[in-house]
Design a protein around this motif. Sequence first.
Motif, PDB file in Angstrom:
ATOM      1  N   VAL A 141      33.905  -2.630 -46.437  1.00 12.29           N
ATOM      2  CA  VAL A 141      33.543  -1.228 -46.603  1.00 12.29           C
ATOM      3  C   VAL A 141      33.241  -0.748 -45.171  1.00 12.29           C
ATOM      4  CG1 VAL A 141      32.372   0.786 -47.483  1.00 12.29           C
ATOM      5  CG2 VAL A 141      33.048  -1.310 -49.005  1.00 12.29           C
ATOM      6  N   ILE A 142      34.058   0.207 -44.259  1.00 11.95           N
ATOM      7  CA  ILE A 142      33.418   0.501 -42.972  1.00 11.95           C
ATOM      8  C   ILE A 142      33.524   2.065 -42.927  1.00 11.95           C
ATOM      9  CG2 ILE A 142      33.777   0.433 -40.532  1.00 11.95           C
ATOM     10  CD1 ILE A 142      33.304  -2.302 -41.866  1.00 11.95           C
ATOM     11  N   ASN A 143      32.536   2.812 -42.649  1.00 13.61           N
ATOM     12  CA  ASN A 143      32.388   4.060 -42.477  1.00 13.61           C
ATOM     13  C   ASN A 143      32.615   4.726 -44.032  1.00 13.61           C
ATOM     14  OD1 ASN A 143      31.609   3.768 -39.865  1.00 13.61           O
ATOM     15  ND2 ASN A 143      33.701   3.834 -39.297  1.00 13.61           N
ATOM     16  N   GLN A 144      32.181   4.118 -45.053  1.00 12.02           N
ATOM     17  CA  GLN A 144      32.489   4.582 -46.313  1.00 12.02           C
ATOM     18  C   GLN A 144      33.763   4.520 -46.854  1.00 12.02           C
ATOM     19  OE1 GLN A 144      30.685   8.508 -46.628  1.00 12.02           O
ATOM     20  NE2 GLN A 144      28.856   7.773 -47.260  1.00 12.02           N
ATOM     21  N   LYS A 145      34.746   4.090 -45.889  1.00  6.63           N
ATOM     22  CA  LYS A 145      36.045   3.673 -46.220  1.00  6.63           C
ATOM     23  C   LYS A 145      36.379   2.302 -46.787  1.00  6.63           C
ATOM     24  CE  LYS A 145      40.688   3.875 -44.397  1.00  6.63           C
ATOM     25  NZ  LYS A 145      41.826   4.307 -43.188  1.00  6.63           N
ATOM     26  N   GLU A 146      36.978   2.118 -47.888  1.00  3.39           N
ATOM     27  CA  GLU A 146      37.157   0.541 -48.418  1.00  3.39           C
ATOM     28  C   GLU A 146      38.700  -0.013 -47.944  1.00  3.39           C
ATOM     29  OE1 GLU A 146      37.219   0.709 -52.610  1.00  3.39           O
ATOM     30  OE2 GLU A 146      35.268   1.414 -52.712  1.00  3.39           O
ATOM     31  N   LEU A 147      38.345  -1.167 -47.398  1.00  6.18           N
ATOM     32  CA  LEU A 147      39.525  -1.805 -47.062  1.00  6.18           C
ATOM     33  C   LEU A 147      39.897  -3.258 -47.703  1.00  6.18           C
ATOM     34  CD1 LEU A 147      38.454  -1.793 -43.117  1.00  6.18           C
ATOM     35  CD2 LEU A 147      40.357  -0.186 -44.276  1.00  6.18           C
ATOM     36  N   SER A 148      40.821  -3.654 -47.903  1.00  5.76           N
ATOM     37  CA  SER A 148      41.271  -4.994 -48.488  1.00  5.76           C
ATOM     38  C   SER A 148      40.535  -6.155 -47.916  1.00  5.76           C
ATOM     39  CB  SER A 148      42.646  -5.241 -48.673  1.00  5.76           C
ATOM     40  OG  SER A 148      43.274  -4.060 -49.339  1.00  5.76           O
ATOM     41  N   SER A 149      40.055  -7.174 -48.653  1.00 12.75           N
ATOM     42  CA  SER A 149      39.608  -8.000 -48.191  1.00 12.75           C
ATOM     43  C   SER A 149      40.366  -9.438 -48.626  1.00 12.75           C
ATOM     44  CB  SER A 149      38.141  -8.320 -48.588  1.00 12.75           C
ATOM     45  OG  SER A 149      37.608  -9.769 -48.316  1.00 12.75           O
ATOM     46  N   PHE A 150      40.600 -10.528 -47.668  1.00 12.69           N
ATOM     47  CA  PHE A 150      41.653 -11.313 -47.888  1.00 12.69           C
ATOM     48  C   PHE A 150      40.849 -12.550 -47.841  1.00 12.69           C
ATOM     49  CE2 PHE A 150      44.204  -8.095 -45.985  1.00 12.69           C
ATOM     50  CZ  PHE A 150      45.278  -7.870 -46.973  1.00 12.69           C
ATOM     51  N   VAL A 156      37.870 -13.960 -36.831  1.00 14.24           N
ATOM     52  CA  VAL A 156      36.676 -13.516 -35.889  1.00 14.24           C
ATOM     53  C   VAL A 156      37.347 -12.266 -35.040  1.00 14.24           C
ATOM     54  CG1 VAL A 156      37.589 -14.778 -33.789  1.00 14.24           C
ATOM     55  CG2 VAL A 156      35.226 -14.290 -33.955  1.00 14.24           C
ATOM     56  N   LEU A 157      38.543 -12.043 -35.052  1.00 17.71           N
ATOM     57  CA  LEU A 157      39.123 -10.977 -34.104  1.00 17.71           C
ATOM     58  C   LEU A 157      38.881  -9.673 -35.088  1.00 17.71           C
ATOM     59  CD1 LEU A 157      42.175 -12.023 -32.686  1.00 17.71           C
ATOM     60  CD2 LEU A 157      40.224 -11.345 -31.380  1.00 17.71           C
ATOM     61  N   VAL A 158      38.805  -9.860 -36.338  1.00 10.36           N
ATOM     62  CA  VAL A 158      38.862  -8.681 -37.446  1.00 10.36           C
ATOM     63  C   VAL A 158      37.331  -8.305 -37.523  1.00 10.36           C
ATOM     64  CG1 VAL A 158      39.189  -8.117 -39.986  1.00 10.36           C
ATOM     65  CG2 VAL A 158      40.768  -9.291 -38.843  1.00 10.36           C
ATOM     66  N   VAL A 159      36.416  -9.342 -37.619  1.00 14.58           N
ATOM     67  CA  VAL A 159      35.029  -9.278 -37.704  1.00 14.58           C
ATOM     68  C   VAL A 159      34.463  -8.185 -36.374  1.00 14.58           C
ATOM     69  CG1 VAL A 159      32.847  -9.963 -37.279  1.00 14.58           C
ATOM     70  CG2 VAL A 159      34.513 -11.136 -38.813  1.00 14.58           C
ATOM     71  N   ASN A 160      35.142  -8.472 -35.235  1.00 17.14           N
ATOM     72  CA  ASN A 160      34.598  -7.844 -33.854  1.00 17.14           C
ATOM     73  C   ASN A 160      35.263  -6.170 -34.121  1.00 17.14           C
ATOM     74  OD1 ASN A 160      33.138  -9.208 -31.752  1.00 17.14           O
ATOM     75  ND2 ASN A 160      34.542 -10.791 -32.911  1.00 17.14           N
ATOM     76  N   GLU A 161      36.580  -6.103 -34.452  1.00 19.68           N
ATOM     77  CA  GLU A 161      37.281  -4.881 -34.679  1.00 19.68           C
ATOM     78  C   GLU A 161      36.330  -4.022 -35.439  1.00 19.68           C
ATOM     79  OE1 GLU A 161      40.928  -5.915 -35.769  1.00 19.68           O
ATOM     80  OE2 GLU A 161      41.604  -6.636 -33.692  1.00 19.68           O
ATOM     81  N   LEU A 162      35.999  -4.671 -36.746  1.00 26.07           N
ATOM     82  CA  LEU A 162      35.193  -3.806 -37.768  1.00 26.07           C
ATOM     83  C   LEU A 162      34.028  -3.357 -37.449  1.00 26.07           C
ATOM     84  CD1 LEU A 162      36.412  -5.714 -41.087  1.00 26.07           C
ATOM     85  CD2 LEU A 162      37.245  -3.569 -40.123  1.00 26.07           C
ATOM     86  N   LEU A 163      33.304  -4.277 -36.675  1.00 29.96           N
ATOM     87  CA  LEU A 163      31.973  -3.881 -35.865  1.00 29.96           C
ATOM     88  C   LEU A 163      32.070  -2.711 -35.130  1.00 29.96           C
ATOM     89  CD1 LEU A 163      30.345  -7.219 -35.451  1.00 29.96           C
ATOM     90  CD2 LEU A 163      29.674  -5.481 -37.225  1.00 29.96           C
ATOM     91  N   VAL A 164      33.227  -2.966 -34.058  1.00 25.13           N
ATOM     92  CA  VAL A 164      33.532  -1.734 -33.291  1.00 25.13           C
ATOM     93  C   VAL A 164      33.847  -0.341 -33.864  1.00 25.13           C
ATOM     94  CG1 VAL A 164      35.012  -0.861 -31.314  1.00 25.13           C
ATOM     95  CG2 VAL A 164      34.126  -3.399 -31.139  1.00 25.13           C
ATOM     96  N   GLN A 165      34.421  -0.445 -35.084  1.00 29.86           N
ATOM     97  CA  GLN A 165      34.798   0.790 -35.743  1.00 29.86           C
ATOM     98  C   GLN A 165      33.463   1.374 -36.359  1.00 29.86           C
ATOM     99  OE1 GLN A 165      37.948  -0.046 -38.309  1.00 29.86           O
ATOM    100  NE2 GLN A 165      39.209  -1.134 -36.969  1.00 29.86           N
TER     101      GLN A 165
END
Length: 488
Positions: A141-150, A156-165
């Motif tokens: 959940v990022i900015n109240q938007k739900e995203l799928s979790s695999f 680690v790239l996804v982690v950083n991208e989500l933190l930036v968003q």
Amino acid sequence: MNLHDLMNGFANKTILHSLPCTFVRGITDTSKNVQPGFLFVAIKGYKADGHSYIPDAIEKGAIAIVGEDDIPSLSVPYIRVNNSRQILGRLAKRFYKHPSSRKTIIGITGTNGKTTISYLLKHIFEQNGLSCALMGTIKNVINQKELSSFNTTPNVLVVNELLVQSQDDVVIMEISSHGLAQYRLEGIQFDCCVFTNLSRDHLDYHGSMDQYFQAKAELFNKMKDHGTAVINIGDSWGEKLSAGLRKRGSRVCSVGAAPYADIRLEELLPQRAKVKVVDQQRKQTNIQFTMAGTHNLYNAVLTFAAARQLKLTNEQILPAIQKFSGVSGRFERLACKQGVTVIVDYAHTADGIFHCLRTAKQCGAKRIIHVFGFRGNRDEGKREEMIRVSAEWSDKYILTLDDLNSVPHNEMVESLVLLNERAGRRHGMVIPDRTEAIRYALDQSSEGDWIIVTGKGHEKYQQSYSLPTVCDKDTIMYLKDWKGRRQF
């Protein structure tokens, strides 16, 4: 960022000076995601070797390649490193400009309890007006938007991208041992790290409990200078972790029944979901939770301790804990007619099963019928212990299929039959079709019985069964209202 600056410190001086100051548009370790201007990092995976996809990455426009193999010549710069996974995390940290340093981040690790604690913490923060991001097993959940979790812990790239968003006030992350061992958290720093417990799991991957523990303990090397570790010292591995961290000067808040615990559990009432704790200032606090069981009370106290470390007060924390509605597939209680209680839980270890079944006993179950199975290609060494615990605490257990993964159906069924025969328990049986196993349990139940279905929790089925349902909860609700059958 240009290639020379990005690779500074990761490439030897000769290679570094030969690199062009080409602008890097992105980083990826998946060749199909390469776009013109990207840096491709070749990683040796468990099913495929990224080095085999280097030609494909170059064809798609990669401006440089990072890898571990000795590759003589390419049409683009090639930077050889010792560990591509680790370097990927460090490159991501630099490329995304250290996003974790600008966030308040909580990491939760341990065998059981991660999801419950993460959702409870999220609930507490949101009840106090703070927005909260979540990365975990059920969803992101990022900015109240739900995203799928695999994966419990993303790449680690996804982690950083989500933190930036994320524009959220707080980020909560479930941290798996696989994620730590595979450097998915490389370069990420935490304000608070929570350790729940450790019991046998994933030894097919880690090899031993010591190695499993070391993987989990790696999270606590990623705390910020002001960071705090919240640790359950009622668990022997937690006690070991706490002692080691204190010895090196890290900040620790220990939780447990021991008299020296920073937050001491003084009175535990699992059937009433209530616990009294005492802090170092000898202040007593009563915590009323919404989920029964000793394990859930420990989850509540660890959450309470973590929220306190992040400067929330008792007045902010306690009312929120009382209002928590629970988590999908985590000791989720489903109402059934005629006084039968059905629980769906994610428990997939002997320890997790023990806590589920014991809680049912503590809550007054007349009889317990337990439905569970084992995942294909997963730590086979824990299976007999899971059956032993179920046989000890349930009145009837039903072995059934879980995810087969790559194991043939017949092979898994045969293994269930052999395990049950080896256990020598008269009240155990095998029903391969998971939906039929649940139906049988419901048909056998009567007023006052508890049916405990463990192993999958919120997860959807990976194979088809006789009933047109997609998960355990769906199956139970389908049978509950199915015309022509006894109503539950």
